[in-house]
Scaffold this motif. Structure first.
Motif, PDB file in Angstrom:
ATOM      1  N   LYS A  57       0.836  -1.143  -0.068  1.00  0.00           N
ATOM      2  CA  LYS A  57       0.089   0.012  -0.043  1.00  0.00           C
ATOM      3  C   LYS A  57       0.836   1.240  -0.044  1.00  0.00           C
ATOM      4  O   LYS A  57       0.358   2.280  -0.379  1.00  0.00           O
ATOM      5  CB  LYS A  57      -1.055  -0.020   1.119  1.00  0.00           C
ATOM      6  N   GLN A  58       2.049   1.058   0.335  1.00  0.00           N
ATOM      7  CA  GLN A  58       2.845   2.293   0.427  1.00  0.00           C
ATOM      8  C   GLN A  58       4.394   2.420  -0.468  1.00  0.00           C
ATOM      9  O   GLN A  58       5.135   2.913  -0.550  1.00  0.00           O
ATOM     10  CB  GLN A  58       3.578   2.681   1.805  1.00  0.00           C
ATOM     11  N   ASP A  59       3.950   1.350  -1.494  1.00  0.00           N
ATOM     12  CA  ASP A  59       5.006   1.141  -2.411  1.00  0.00           C
ATOM     13  C   ASP A  59       5.574   2.554  -3.116  1.00  0.00           C
ATOM     14  O   ASP A  59       6.572   2.566  -3.734  1.00  0.00           O
ATOM     15  CB  ASP A  59       4.749   0.230  -3.463  1.00  0.00           C
ATOM     16  N   LYS A  60       4.874   3.464  -3.651  1.00  0.00           N
ATOM     17  CA  LYS A  60       4.989   4.402  -4.161  1.00  0.00           C
ATOM     18  C   LYS A  60       5.681   5.528  -3.257  1.00  0.00           C
ATOM     19  O   LYS A  60       6.248   6.395  -3.872  1.00  0.00           O
ATOM     20  CB  LYS A  60       3.689   5.567  -4.469  1.00  0.00           C
ATOM     21  N   PHE A  61       5.543   5.338  -1.905  1.00  0.00           N
ATOM     22  CA  PHE A  61       6.393   6.457  -1.094  1.00  0.00           C
ATOM     23  C   PHE A  61       8.011   6.554  -1.541  1.00  0.00           C
ATOM     24  O   PHE A  61       8.344   7.716  -1.710  1.00  0.00           O
ATOM     25  CB  PHE A  61       6.284   6.052   0.329  1.00  0.00           C
ATOM     26  N   CYS A  62       8.562   5.526  -1.286  1.00  0.00           N
ATOM     27  CA  CYS A  62      10.162   5.551  -1.752  1.00  0.00           C
ATOM     28  C   CYS A  62      10.380   5.801  -3.374  1.00  0.00           C
ATOM     29  O   CYS A  62      11.423   6.352  -3.642  1.00  0.00           O
ATOM     30  CB  CYS A  62      10.773   4.421  -1.454  1.00  0.00           C
ATOM     31  N   LEU A  63       9.630   5.052  -3.977  1.00  0.00           N
ATOM     32  CA  LEU A  63       9.757   4.971  -5.439  1.00  0.00           C
ATOM     33  C   LEU A  63       9.586   6.561  -5.935  1.00  0.00           C
ATOM     34  O   LEU A  63       9.919   6.912  -7.297  1.00  0.00           O
ATOM     35  CB  LEU A  63       8.802   4.022  -6.193  1.00  0.00           C
ATOM     36  N   GLN A  64       8.692   7.262  -5.305  1.00  0.00           N
ATOM     37  CA  GLN A  64       8.324   8.471  -5.947  1.00  0.00           C
ATOM     38  C   GLN A  64       9.608   9.486  -6.221  1.00  0.00           C
ATOM     39  O   GLN A  64       9.691  10.553  -7.159  1.00  0.00           O
ATOM     40  CB  GLN A  64       7.348   9.410  -5.291  1.00  0.00           C
ATOM     41  N   CYS A  65      10.656   9.415  -5.512  1.00  0.00           N
ATOM     42  CA  CYS A  65      11.754   9.939  -5.642  1.00  0.00           C
ATOM     43  C   CYS A  65      12.962   9.200  -6.605  1.00  0.00           C
ATOM     44  O   CYS A  65      13.695   9.824  -7.393  1.00  0.00           O
ATOM     45  CB  CYS A  65      12.482  10.310  -4.201  1.00  0.00           C
ATOM     46  N   HIS A  66      12.713   7.909  -6.335  1.00  0.00           N
ATOM     47  CA  HIS A  66      14.056   7.050  -6.813  1.00  0.00           C
ATOM     48  C   HIS A  66      13.468   6.909  -8.300  1.00  0.00           C
ATOM     49  O   HIS A  66      14.389   6.513  -8.953  1.00  0.00           O
ATOM     50  CB  HIS A  66      14.087   5.682  -6.298  1.00  0.00           C
ATOM     51  N   THR A  67      12.334   6.921  -8.727  1.00  0.00           N
ATOM     52  CA  THR A  67      11.868   6.894 -10.151  1.00  0.00           C
ATOM     53  C   THR A  67      10.687   7.815 -10.303  1.00  0.00           C
ATOM     54  O   THR A  67       9.763   7.367 -10.532  1.00  0.00           O
ATOM     55  CB  THR A  67      11.680   5.293 -10.564  1.00  0.00           C
ATOM     56  N   PRO A  68      10.937   9.082 -10.527  1.00  0.00           N
ATOM     57  CA  PRO A  68       9.827   9.892 -10.627  1.00  0.00           C
ATOM     58  C   PRO A  68       9.064   9.757 -11.854  1.00  0.00           C
ATOM     59  O   PRO A  68       7.618   9.804 -11.813  1.00  0.00           O
ATOM     60  CB  PRO A  68      10.277  11.415 -10.616  1.00  0.00           C
ATOM     61  N   ILE A  69       9.432   9.364 -12.852  1.00  0.00           N
ATOM     62  CA  ILE A  69       8.568   9.026 -14.107  1.00  0.00           C
ATOM     63  C   ILE A  69       7.873   7.929 -13.862  1.00  0.00           C
ATOM     64  O   ILE A  69       6.838   7.887 -14.166  1.00  0.00           O
ATOM     65  CB  ILE A  69       9.566   9.011 -15.268  1.00  0.00           C
ATOM     66  N   GLY A  70       8.597   6.789 -13.340  1.00  0.00           N
ATOM     67  CA  GLY A  70       7.857   5.575 -13.149  1.00  0.00           C
ATOM     68  C   GLY A  70       6.700   5.481 -12.270  1.00  0.00           C
ATOM     69  O   GLY A  70       5.782   4.810 -12.491  1.00  0.00           O
ATOM     70  N   THR A  71       6.779   6.238 -11.317  1.00  0.00           N
ATOM     71  CA  THR A  71       5.667   6.649 -10.264  1.00  0.00           C
ATOM     72  C   THR A  71       4.797   7.330 -10.648  1.00  0.00           C
ATOM     73  O   THR A  71       3.420   6.892 -10.723  1.00  0.00           O
ATOM     74  CB  THR A  71       6.430   7.033  -9.006  1.00  0.00           C
ATOM     75  N   ARG A  72       4.892   8.571 -11.164  1.00  0.00           N
ATOM     76  CA  ARG A  72       3.955   9.256 -12.158  1.00  0.00           C
ATOM     77  C   ARG A  72       3.212   8.657 -12.990  1.00  0.00           C
ATOM     78  O   ARG A  72       2.164   9.022 -13.553  1.00  0.00           O
ATOM     79  CB  ARG A  72       4.428  10.816 -12.347  1.00  0.00           C
ATOM     80  N   GLY A  73       4.075   7.811 -13.751  1.00  0.00           N
ATOM     81  CA  GLY A  73       3.636   7.270 -15.091  1.00  0.00           C
ATOM     82  C   GLY A  73       2.918   5.932 -14.781  1.00  0.00           C
ATOM     83  O   GLY A  73       2.486   5.322 -15.892  1.00  0.00           O
ATOM     84  N   GLY A  74       2.559   5.662 -13.754  1.00  0.00           N
ATOM     85  CA  GLY A  74       1.545   4.414 -13.195  1.00  0.00           C
ATOM     86  C   GLY A  74       2.254   3.041 -13.484  1.00  0.00           C
ATOM     87  O   GLY A  74       1.924   2.046 -13.532  1.00  0.00           O
ATOM     88  N   ASP A  75       3.849   3.216 -13.556  1.00  0.00           N
ATOM     89  CA  ASP A  75       4.181   1.679 -13.587  1.00  0.00           C
ATOM     90  C   ASP A  75       4.603   1.080 -12.203  1.00  0.00           C
ATOM     91  O   ASP A  75       4.882  -0.086 -11.854  1.00  0.00           O
ATOM     92  CB  ASP A  75       5.704   1.907 -14.315  1.00  0.00           C
ATOM     93  N   ILE A  76       4.614   2.031 -11.157  1.00  0.00           N
ATOM     94  CA  ILE A  76       4.698   1.579  -9.681  1.00  0.00           C
ATOM     95  C   ILE A  76       3.383   1.338  -9.348  1.00  0.00           C
ATOM     96  O   ILE A  76       2.619   2.303  -8.708  1.00  0.00           O
ATOM     97  CB  ILE A  76       5.525   2.506  -8.962  1.00  0.00           C
ATOM     98  N   GLU A  77       2.844   0.262  -8.921  1.00  0.00           N
ATOM     99  CA  GLU A  77       1.448  -0.070  -8.444  1.00  0.00           C
ATOM    100  C   GLU A  77       1.764  -1.217  -7.306  1.00  0.00           C
ATOM    101  O   GLU A  77       2.936  -1.518  -7.024  1.00  0.00           O
ATOM    102  CB  GLU A  77       0.809  -1.225  -9.656  1.00  0.00           C
ATOM    103  N   PRO A  78       0.958  -1.170  -6.268  1.00  0.00           N
ATOM    104  CA  PRO A  78       0.901  -1.944  -5.013  1.00  0.00           C
ATOM    105  C   PRO A  78       1.410  -3.529  -5.479  1.00  0.00           C
ATOM    106  O   PRO A  78       0.800  -3.981  -6.179  1.00  0.00           O
ATOM    107  CB  PRO A  78      -0.301  -2.053  -4.588  1.00  0.00           C
TER     108      PRO A  78
END
Length: 415
Positions: A57-78
């Motif tokens: 449920k919090q997978d996007k927390f760390c990834l939002q900085c480590h892969t900004p494009i991947g997180t905002r682009g929907g590649d990082i899902e729970p």
């Protein structure tokens, strides 16, 4: 943490595409911490534990900085798996993660606003016209605030974890107008593109305080070059000095006053993820025969610094450490920030100092003079933390860097 995608992955170019024209900057980036952000085994292990703790449920927390494009682009899902991610996501902090930023909504936790349809933004005042992309001067990209968008970090609970920008705001460097980029993106004269005008450029290596643990990320020459840069950076960060009486009577106590000065004008020493890093003071006192009569900060059988003494001396003090620890609601130290209730720091403020007082018994020897050596040592992670993450194979690659060293001598007179 975006609940739904705000951009499309296909709207972004890969760093390799950028490197066709910007070969020098690409070569700098590809060996940088930004390129390492998504393949770092320590980061991946932290993510795996957080996934397990929160069921994804919090997978996007760390990834939002480590892969900004991947997180905002929907590649990082729970419950995502690194092996299933798109190539642009695995590039980590890639070129357009920064150069497609249009604005900043908060100076922490990936506060950048990505504009995939906009121009490439940067600090060149009059960029040349390009057939590949539009270019635009951006004052924001030359400010410390821009770096703060990812390098200051707050937990979901609101607990402040990393705060180099907040430290900078109150620093002498800020008062003098010195930005993060002035140190971490040194200027040089060169061509942004082959055949372009010679102008002032910024190095895209962002040297920090560690050498990547992942074997093969850098070739041997690149790793040696980075290590030299890290040692240069750390070597200018702090100074240690020893004040003591020139002589004492044998059997008396030697009083040592050891001062560590932060020579950085922009942020604390240490800074960043100080709860992961290790900075400590190693003090060793030897008699005239070279025998250790007192020591603290030397490594134990686990490879951790601690207090130890020679025979016949009083117990050494606790570890003389600089940095921070995370503690839970019961006051017990924890490794993972999402389990922490408090973040307790004793890092030294910019251009500040910390004084440690030691009392060294001499009853175990009458052989002088005593030699005193103090060293400030740095390590990116502790062996204990790596073992807790199941990364035992990387413990041997941990490097201890000497930041500063000082020596003193104390004569032993007749009892």
């Amino acid at each position: 943490m975006p609940r739904t995608p705000t951009v499309a992955l296909d709207d972004f170019a890969s760093a390799e595409d950028c490197g066709v024209c910007h070969a020098t900057h690409y070569a700098e980036w590809v060996g940088s911490g930004h390129a390492y952000a998504m393949i770092d085994p320590v980061f991946r292990a932290f993510v795996a534990v957080r996934q397990e703790n929160y069921g994804g449920k919090q997978d996007k927390f760390c990834l939002q900085c480590h892969t900004p494009i991947g997180t905002r682009g929907g590649d990082i899902e729970p419950g995502f798996a690194f092996a299933d991610l798109q190539a642009i996501s695995l590039e980590g902090v890639t070129c357009e993660s920064c150069h497609k930023v249009a604005s900043l909504v908060r100076p922490y936790n990936s506060g950048h606003v990505l504009d995939p349809e906009g121009p490439m933004r940067g600090t060149i005042p009059a960029p040349q016209v390009s057939s590949f992309h539009e270019s635009q001067f951006s004052p924001l990209h030359g400010t410390a605030e821009f770096c703060a968008g990812c390098h200051d970090l707050r937990e979901v609970s609101g607990l402040e974890l990393e705060r180099p920008y907040a430290e900078w705001q109150k620093s002498p460097a800020a008062a003098a107008g010195v930005q993060c980029q002035d140190c971490h993106m040194p200027r040089y004269q060169g061509q942004a593109v082959a055949g372009g005008p010679t102008r002032t450029l910024h190095r895209h290596t962002w040297v920090g305080a560690g050498v990547p643990l992942l074997d093969g990320f850098l070739d041997p020459d690149e790793e040696a070059s980075l290590r030299a840069e890290v040692e240069r950076l750390l070597g200018s960060a702090a100074r240690v000095s020893i004040a003591t009486a020139p002589s004492v009577r044998a059997g008396d106590v030697v009083d040592l006053s050891i001062t560590v000065e932060n020579h950085i004008s922009a942020h604390n020493f240490p800074t960043g993820s100080t709860f992961n890093r290790q900075v400590w003071l190693e003090v060793v006192v030897r008699d005239g025969d070279g025998r250790v009569v007192f020591a603290t900060g030397t490594l134990d059988e686990r490879g951790e610094p601690g207090g130890s003494v020679g025979a016949g001396t009083a117990a050494a003090p606790g570890l003389l450490a600089l940095g921070s620890v995370l503690v839970d609601a019961r006051g017990e130290r924890v490794l993972f920030p999402w389990r922490a209730a408090r973040h307790v720091s004793n890092a030294i403020e910019p251009l500040g100092e910390r004084v440690f007082e030691l009392r060294v018994p001499t009853a175990s020897t009458d052989r002088g003079p005593l030699s005193v050596e103090a060293r400030v040592l740095f390590r990116a992670f502790s062996p204990t933390a790596l073992r807790a993450l199941g990364l035992d194979e990387y413990v041997a690659r941990l490097e201890i860097h000497e930041v500063s060293r000082s020596r003193a001598s104390v004569e032993l007179g007749a009892p």
